[in-house]
Design a protein around this motif. Structure first.
Motif, PDB file in Angstrom:
ATOM      1  N   GLN B  17       0.852  -1.187   0.000  1.00 54.71           N
ATOM      2  CA  GLN B  17       0.000   0.000   0.000  1.00 54.71           C
ATOM      3  C   GLN B  17       0.889   1.238   0.000  1.00 54.71           C
ATOM      4  OE1 GLN B  17      -2.428  -0.482   3.464  1.00 54.71           O
ATOM      5  NE2 GLN B  17      -3.849  -1.865   2.422  1.00 54.71           N
ATOM      6  N   ALA B  18       0.741   2.066  -1.040  1.00 59.56           N
ATOM      7  CA  ALA B  18       1.526   3.291  -1.118  1.00 59.56           C
ATOM      8  C   ALA B  18       1.174   4.199   0.060  1.00 59.56           C
ATOM      9  CB  ALA B  18       1.245   4.011  -2.435  1.00 59.56           C
ATOM     10  N   THR B  19       2.200   4.719   0.729  1.00 58.17           N
ATOM     11  CA  THR B  19       2.004   5.476   1.967  1.00 58.17           C
ATOM     12  C   THR B  19       2.974   6.651   2.022  1.00 58.17           C
ATOM     13  OG1 THR B  19       1.480   3.378   3.054  1.00 58.17           O
ATOM     14  CG2 THR B  19       1.932   5.236   4.495  1.00 58.17           C
ATOM     15  N   ILE B  20       2.496   7.779   2.578  1.00 58.36           N
ATOM     16  CA  ILE B  20       3.388   8.930   2.773  1.00 58.36           C
ATOM     17  C   ILE B  20       3.391   9.292   4.253  1.00 58.36           C
ATOM     18  CG2 ILE B  20       3.730  11.400   2.336  1.00 58.36           C
ATOM     19  CD1 ILE B  20       2.626  10.984  -0.475  1.00 58.36           C
ATOM     20  N   ARG B  21       4.595   9.496   4.790  1.00 54.02           N
ATOM     21  CA  ARG B  21       4.703  10.000   6.152  1.00 54.02           C
ATOM     22  C   ARG B  21       4.907  11.510   6.056  1.00 54.02           C
ATOM     23  NH1 ARG B  21       9.939  10.249   9.726  1.00 54.02           N
ATOM     24  NH2 ARG B  21       9.067  10.801  11.751  1.00 54.02           N
ATOM     25  N   VAL B  22       4.036  12.260   6.732  1.00 49.38           N
ATOM     26  CA  VAL B  22       4.120  13.718   6.738  1.00 49.38           C
ATOM     27  C   VAL B  22       4.713  14.139   8.084  1.00 49.38           C
ATOM     28  CG1 VAL B  22       2.853  15.882   6.516  1.00 49.38           C
ATOM     29  CG2 VAL B  22       2.046  13.841   5.305  1.00 49.38           C
ATOM     30  N   THR B  23       5.850  14.833   8.032  1.00 46.99           N
ATOM     31  CA  THR B  23       6.531  15.219   9.270  1.00 46.99           C
ATOM     32  C   THR B  23       6.710  16.735   9.325  1.00 46.99           C
ATOM     33  OG1 THR B  23       7.876  13.245   8.875  1.00 46.99           O
ATOM     34  CG2 THR B  23       8.515  14.636  10.721  1.00 46.99           C
ATOM     35  N   ASP B  24       6.533  17.298  10.497  1.00 44.91           N
ATOM     36  CA  ASP B  24       6.901  18.690  10.733  1.00 44.91           C
ATOM     37  C   ASP B  24       8.321  18.672  11.302  1.00 44.91           C
ATOM     38  OD1 ASP B  24       7.441  21.185  11.730  1.00 44.91           O
ATOM     39  OD2 ASP B  24       5.413  21.516  12.523  1.00 44.91           O
ATOM     40  N   PRO B  25       9.316  19.097  10.496  1.00 45.82           N
ATOM     41  CA  PRO B  25      10.695  18.955  10.968  1.00 45.82           C
ATOM     42  C   PRO B  25      11.005  19.832  12.185  1.00 45.82           C
ATOM     43  CG  PRO B  25      10.635  19.996   8.783  1.00 45.82           C
ATOM     44  CD  PRO B  25       9.219  19.683   9.152  1.00 45.82           C
ATOM     45  N   ASN B  26      10.145  20.798  12.472  1.00 46.37           N
ATOM     46  CA  ASN B  26      10.414  21.666  13.619  1.00 46.37           C
ATOM     47  C   ASN B  26      10.039  21.029  14.946  1.00 46.37           C
ATOM     48  OD1 ASN B  26      11.551  23.953  12.345  1.00 46.37           O
ATOM     49  ND2 ASN B  26       9.506  24.416  11.532  1.00 46.37           N
ATOM     50  N   ASP B  27       8.859  20.400  14.989  1.00 39.54           N
ATOM     51  CA  ASP B  27       8.456  19.822  16.278  1.00 39.54           C
ATOM     52  C   ASP B  27       8.362  18.290  16.253  1.00 39.54           C
ATOM     53  OD1 ASP B  27       6.145  19.235  14.938  1.00 39.54           O
ATOM     54  OD2 ASP B  27       4.872  20.653  16.013  1.00 39.54           O
ATOM     55  N   GLY B  28       8.626  17.675  15.095  1.00 38.04           N
ATOM     56  CA  GLY B  28       8.633  16.207  15.029  1.00 38.04           C
ATOM     57  C   GLY B  28       7.255  15.581  14.943  1.00 38.04           C
ATOM     58  N   SER B  29       6.192  16.390  14.898  1.00 39.67           N
ATOM     59  CA  SER B  29       4.857  15.797  14.798  1.00 39.67           C
ATOM     60  C   SER B  29       4.718  15.125  13.436  1.00 39.67           C
ATOM     61  CB  SER B  29       3.772  16.855  15.007  1.00 39.67           C
ATOM     62  OG  SER B  29       3.856  17.836  13.999  1.00 39.67           O
ATOM     63  N   GLU B  30       3.941  14.048  13.384  1.00 42.48           N
ATOM     64  CA  GLU B  30       3.931  13.228  12.174  1.00 42.48           C
ATOM     65  C   GLU B  30       2.583  12.554  11.998  1.00 42.48           C
ATOM     66  OE1 GLU B  30       6.816  10.117  12.844  1.00 42.48           O
ATOM     67  OE2 GLU B  30       6.050   9.712  14.837  1.00 42.48           O
ATOM     68  N   ARG B  31       2.279  12.176  10.751  1.00 43.36           N
ATOM     69  CA  ARG B  31       1.099  11.368  10.456  1.00 43.36           C
ATOM     70  C   ARG B  31       1.359  10.556   9.203  1.00 43.36           C
ATOM     71  NH1 ARG B  31      -2.808  14.029   6.617  1.00 43.36           N
ATOM     72  NH2 ARG B  31      -1.810  15.931   5.888  1.00 43.36           N
ATOM     73  N   LEU B  32       0.578   9.463   9.057  1.00 38.66           N
ATOM     74  CA  LEU B  32       0.694   8.619   7.879  1.00 38.66           C
ATOM     75  C   LEU B  32      -0.528   8.824   7.004  1.00 38.66           C
ATOM     76  CD1 LEU B  32       1.868   5.016   8.873  1.00 38.66           C
ATOM     77  CD2 LEU B  32       3.212   6.864   7.875  1.00 38.66           C
ATOM     78  N   VAL B  33      -0.319   8.843   5.687  1.00 39.91           N
ATOM     79  CA  VAL B  33      -1.433   8.930   4.747  1.00 39.91           C
ATOM     80  C   VAL B  33      -1.297   7.773   3.763  1.00 39.91           C
ATOM     81  CG1 VAL B  33      -2.607  10.340   3.039  1.00 39.91           C
ATOM     82  CG2 VAL B  33      -1.368  11.444   4.911  1.00 39.91           C
ATOM     83  N   ARG B  34      -2.339   6.941   3.683  1.00 44.05           N
ATOM     84  CA  ARG B  34      -2.322   5.863   2.695  1.00 44.05           C
ATOM     85  C   ARG B  34      -3.038   6.333   1.441  1.00 44.05           C
ATOM     86  NH1 ARG B  34      -2.587   0.066   5.665  1.00 44.05           N
ATOM     87  NH2 ARG B  34      -1.782   0.751   7.679  1.00 44.05           N
ATOM     88  N   GLU B  35      -2.487   5.984   0.284  1.00 42.62           N
ATOM     89  CA  GLU B  35      -3.068   6.410  -0.983  1.00 42.62           C
ATOM     90  C   GLU B  35      -4.526   5.955  -1.083  1.00 42.62           C
ATOM     91  OE1 GLU B  35      -1.278   4.747  -4.531  1.00 42.62           O
ATOM     92  OE2 GLU B  35      -1.711   6.586  -5.637  1.00 42.62           O
ATOM     93  N   ALA B  36      -4.785   4.726  -0.620  1.00 42.61           N
ATOM     94  CA  ALA B  36      -6.124   4.152  -0.777  1.00 42.61           C
ATOM     95  C   ALA B  36      -7.174   4.893   0.047  1.00 42.61           C
ATOM     96  CB  ALA B  36      -6.095   2.680  -0.392  1.00 42.61           C
ATOM     97  N   THR B  37      -6.744   5.571   1.125  1.00 46.45           N
ATOM     98  CA  THR B  37      -7.715   6.231   2.001  1.00 46.45           C
ATOM     99  C   THR B  37      -7.444   7.731   2.106  1.00 46.45           C
ATOM    100  OG1 THR B  37      -6.367   5.638   3.918  1.00 46.45           O
ATOM    101  CG2 THR B  37      -8.189   4.166   3.380  1.00 46.45           C
ATOM    102  N   LEU B  38      -6.755   8.294   1.095  1.00 48.02           N
ATOM    103  CA  LEU B  38      -6.491   9.741   1.086  1.00 48.02           C
ATOM    104  C   LEU B  38      -7.811  10.493   0.986  1.00 48.02           C
ATOM    105  CD1 LEU B  38      -4.658  12.229   0.795  1.00 48.02           C
ATOM    106  CD2 LEU B  38      -4.524  11.755  -1.651  1.00 48.02           C
ATOM    107  N   ARG B  39      -8.029  11.431   1.925  1.00 44.24           N
ATOM    108  CA  ARG B  39      -9.296  12.166   1.943  1.00 44.24           C
ATOM    109  C   ARG B  39      -9.222  13.388   1.031  1.00 44.24           C
ATOM    110  NH1 ARG B  39     -12.424  11.694   6.995  1.00 44.24           N
ATOM    111  NH2 ARG B  39     -12.916  13.862   6.576  1.00 44.24           N
ATOM    112  N   SER B  40     -10.340  13.668   0.352  1.00 44.42           N
ATOM    113  CA  SER B  40     -10.343  14.806  -0.568  1.00 44.42           C
ATOM    114  C   SER B  40     -10.210  16.125   0.193  1.00 44.42           C
ATOM    115  CB  SER B  40     -11.612  14.791  -1.415  1.00 44.42           C
ATOM    116  OG  SER B  40     -12.740  14.801  -0.565  1.00 44.42           O
TER     117      SER B  40
END
Lengths: 111, 240
Positions: B17-40
């Motif tokens: 499953q194609a996945t992107i990790r989104v990170t804020d390099p300043n505070d380290g906060s992060e989330r995962l987004v899967r292509e199959a469940t990407l919200r509009s």
């Protein structure tokens, strides 16, 4: 069929997960930006454990030593940091990239 | 990075499953987004769509500051329908180019280990393998080379349904014209049928089975790396 071979024994993030689950302190370094000629693209990973074992790469072997050293600090402090490397400066004895490129590397602890 | 997030990421990667990790390099906060469940309504929707397609990681500027996107897409693989002479070259050529290759052919006289050695070979009907043992996905190329409708047609339709990044079928213009008619009768839309590369392979004047294999693998690489418009992924609206 198939899928198991996609994450091989040499899979960096798989190794990082197993190290951490075995109780070891672990940091993950990731190439964040590259400028000019750089050996590894953005998104490339290097995993480091608390004793300095590492797997993967963020360059062609030019700066891994410096990243591993910094990673040990990050594992101890828990504070992520961004490292930047440019062209090797022989007179200053600094690590750098002999290919002439520049990279920035995010080093963060696996919590 | 959070261990639970890394575990989830590794599971997604194992499941192709194609996945992107989104990170804020300043505070380290992060989330995962899967292509199959990407919200509009995802604030980074358009950027994420572009990144899934290009598979390139990078730092971006957003109204909320810098974000680092680490893109993980499954390793590309090739499924070949038909263990014919061309396939004996196609298997090794594709493997050298870095693709994970699986060959499917129900005819055991063709699908013999003696002819194929190390390459993964499944001597079953495609409908018994896809999707039960092998699920097609947008990071898979499907190449049908038996030019026997009984064997080729099912996987070709399955590949269009799955949005495979490349779908190619061997056969003369006459064979392909008949194939197009069958797909139309089955209800496939013209745009979907147009995605089937035929005559198969880049036009390099290939003659021998090995040369045709090189032309086919080159076309697969073109589809993967350049994503030419006529090979754009079209997972939706395959059927009219």
């Amino acid at each position: 069929m198939g899928n198991a071979s996609d994450l091989t024994d040499r899979d960096v993030l798989g190794i990082a997960e197993s190290w951490r689950k075995a109780g070891r302190g672990v940091a993950i370094a990731t190439v964040m930006e590259t400028w000019g000629s750089a050996p590894r693209p953005a998104g490339s990973h290097l995993a480091i454990d608390e004793t300095g074992h590492f797997e993967g790469s963020v360059s062609g072997g030019c700066v891994e030593g410096a990243v591993v050293e910094e990673a040990l600090d990050v594992i101890a402090s828990g504070k992520a940091r961004v490292m930047e490397f440019g062209v090797a400066d022989e007179t200053a004895w600094r690590v750098g990239l002999s290919c002439g490129g520049r990279i920035s590397v995010l080093v963060e602890r696996l919590d | 990075m959070d261990l639970a997030l890394l575990t989830e990421l590794n599971e997604a990667r194992l499941a192709r499953q194609a996945t992107i990790r989104v990170t804020d390099p300043n505070d380290g906060s992060e989330r995962l987004v899967r292509e199959a469940t990407l919200r509009s309504d995802d604030p980074l929707h358009d950027e994420l769509v572009a990144r899934f397609r290009s598979a390139k990681s990078g730092l971006i500027d957003t109204p909320d500051g810098k974000r680092f996107l680490t893109v993980y897409v499954p390793p590309p693989r090739i499924v070949v329908i038909g263990a014919v002479h061309i396939t004996q070259s196609l298997g090794p050529v594709a493997a050298i180019a870095g693709f994970d290759v699986t060959i499917i052919d129900p005819r055991t006289a063709f699908a013999s280990e003696e002819r194929f050695g190390e390459v993964k070979l499944v001597a079953k009907w495609p409908e018994d393998v896809i999707p039960a043992e092998l699920a097609l996905d947008p990071y898979t190329a499907l190449i049908a080379v038996t030019h026997d409708p009984k064997i080729d047609d099912y996987p070709l339709k399955a590949a269009l349904d799955a949005g495979c990044f490349y779908v190619g079928a061997l056969g003369s213009r006459k064979t392909h014209a008949a194939r197009v008619e069958r797909l139309k009768t089955a209800g496939a839309r013209a745009e979907a049928i147009a995605r089937v590369a035929a005559p198969i392979g880049l036009t390099i004047g290939a003659q021998s089975p090995a040369e045709i294999a090189v032309a086919i693998v080159a076309q697969v690489i073109e589809a993967l790396r350049l994503r030419p418009a006529h090979l754009a992924p079209m997972p939706a609206d395959v059927w009219a």
